[in-house]
Design an enzyme around this catalytic site. Structure first.
Site, PDB file in Angstrom:
ATOM      1  N   LYS A  45       0.840  -1.207   0.000  1.00  0.00           N
ATOM      2  CA  LYS A  45       0.000   0.000   0.000  1.00  0.00           C
ATOM      3  C   LYS A  45       0.875   1.257   0.000  1.00  0.00           C
ATOM      4  CE  LYS A  45      -3.682  -2.449   2.390  1.00  0.00           C
ATOM      5  NZ  LYS A  45      -4.281  -2.803   3.687  1.00  0.00           N
ATOM      6  N   GLN A  89      -4.942  -1.531  10.006  1.00  0.00           N
ATOM      7  CA  GLN A  89      -4.635  -2.814   9.372  1.00  0.00           C
ATOM      8  C   GLN A  89      -5.050  -3.974  10.279  1.00  0.00           C
ATOM      9  OE1 GLN A  89      -3.273  -3.224   6.198  1.00  0.00           O
ATOM     10  NE2 GLN A  89      -3.571  -5.408   6.532  1.00  0.00           N
ATOM     11  N   ASP A 112     -11.239   2.123   3.959  1.00  0.00           N
ATOM     12  CA  ASP A 112     -11.440   0.675   3.844  1.00  0.00           C
ATOM     13  C   ASP A 112     -12.909   0.328   3.570  1.00  0.00           C
ATOM     14  OD1 ASP A 112      -9.331  -1.092   3.928  1.00  0.00           O
ATOM     15  OD2 ASP A 112      -9.091  -0.987   6.101  1.00  0.00           O
TER      16      ASP A 112
END
Ligand code: NAD
Length: 263
Positions: A45, A89, A112
């Site tokens: 990412k 995460q 997300d």
């Protein structure tokens, strides 16, 4: 277009979009684990962001961080005007409840797409849909089968396919093999998100025109494997590695740009 070609082309478009922006979009990744897969995802990412001209930074917290301490970090990021979007995460250490965390991220910064009030969709299903649309896949009235019913992949995937007017069937761990075979035989679009190496083998029959999307990532000593055996005789089968993982990463950056464009 292969997924790799598609990613390359989309990245060029995003890069020029970002170049035109007065203020570069900014992303923060919060990581509280030493998980090898997570490390690889985070690295990917950050690499994508750098390549696209997006400001991204990693906030690494110690493994013993409490839920209360993490909530403080989240609250600060929610208020920080310099941060457009952030992600926490997964997985998180046992002392932290993942659902509480998903709900704590402000929906307008939830890149997300995990918050129920987020205007964005989770990156994996969104990335898959973007690619299938790009490939000119027809959805209306088609039989779509999703295997797996998780909140981050299976369920939102089924929702997006339903929105495109597919006839959607969701199969899961309690579905018998006979039923699975029966549904797959008639499927036009199949998305497998289970996490079992080659759960779907050549023993299963498919229409030659079927589209198979393999979300699974299964690691063993030989490397990465999908949930579907490679080389099925169908119109399109996404590879693992080099498939849905890349689409997911791209969708994260696209979600960040969407947040930015609504400001
Ligand atoms: P999960 O464990 O939350 O859900 C798995 C689902 O599979 C469950 O709903 C369960 O009902 C179903 N299932 C389990 N065994 C089954 C069986 N034998 N037959 C049919 N269904 C069965 O997993 P998840 O988070 O949805 O992820 C699924 C897989 O996708 C994992 O391998 C994960 O690593 C991978 N993944 C990949 C990406 C990517 O970007 N490529 C993103 C997210 C998840």
């Amino acid at each position: 277009m292969t997924i790799k070609e598609y990613i390359k082309a989309r990245k060029e478009e995003i890069k020029s979009e970002v170049l035109k922006m007065e203020r570069k979009p900014s992303l923060v990744i919060v990581q509280i684990n030493e998980d090898e897969a997570s490390k690889a995802y985070v690295k990917g990412k950050l690499k994508d962001a750098a390549e696209l001209g997006i400001n991204a930074r990693l906030v690494k917290l110690p493994l013993e961080t409490t839920e209360k301490e993490l909530m403080k970090v989240i609250s600060k990021l929610n208020k920080d005007k310099k941060v457009d979007g952030f992600i926490v995460q997964m997985p998180l250490p046992k002392q932290i409840n993942e659902e509480n965390v998903k709900l704590a991220v402000a929906p307008e910064k939830d890149v997300d797409g995990f918050h129920p009030l987020s205007a964005l969709n989770p990156c994996t299903p969104q990335g898959i849909m973007n690619y299938l649309h790009h490939e000119g896949v027809e959805f209306l009235g088609k039989n779509a089968v999703v295997i797996g019913r998780s909140n981050i992949v299976g369920k939102p995937m089924a929702k997006l396919l339903l929105k495109e007017s597919c006839n959607v069937t969701v199969l899961h761990s309690k579905t018998s093999k006979e039923d699975m075979k029966r549904y797959l035989k008639n499927a036009d679009i199949v998305v497998v998100a289970v996490g079992r190496k080659h759960l779907i083998t050549k023993e299963f029959e498919f229409k030659p025109s079927a589209i198979l999307v393999d979300v699974g990532i299964n690691r063993d000593e030989e490397g990465l494997h999908g949930d579907i055996e490679p080389g099925m005789k169908v119109a399109l089968q996404t590879p693992v590695p080099g498939g849905v993982g890349l689409l997911t990463r791209l969708a994260l950056m696209e979600n960040l740009l969407k947040i930015n464009s609504t400001k």
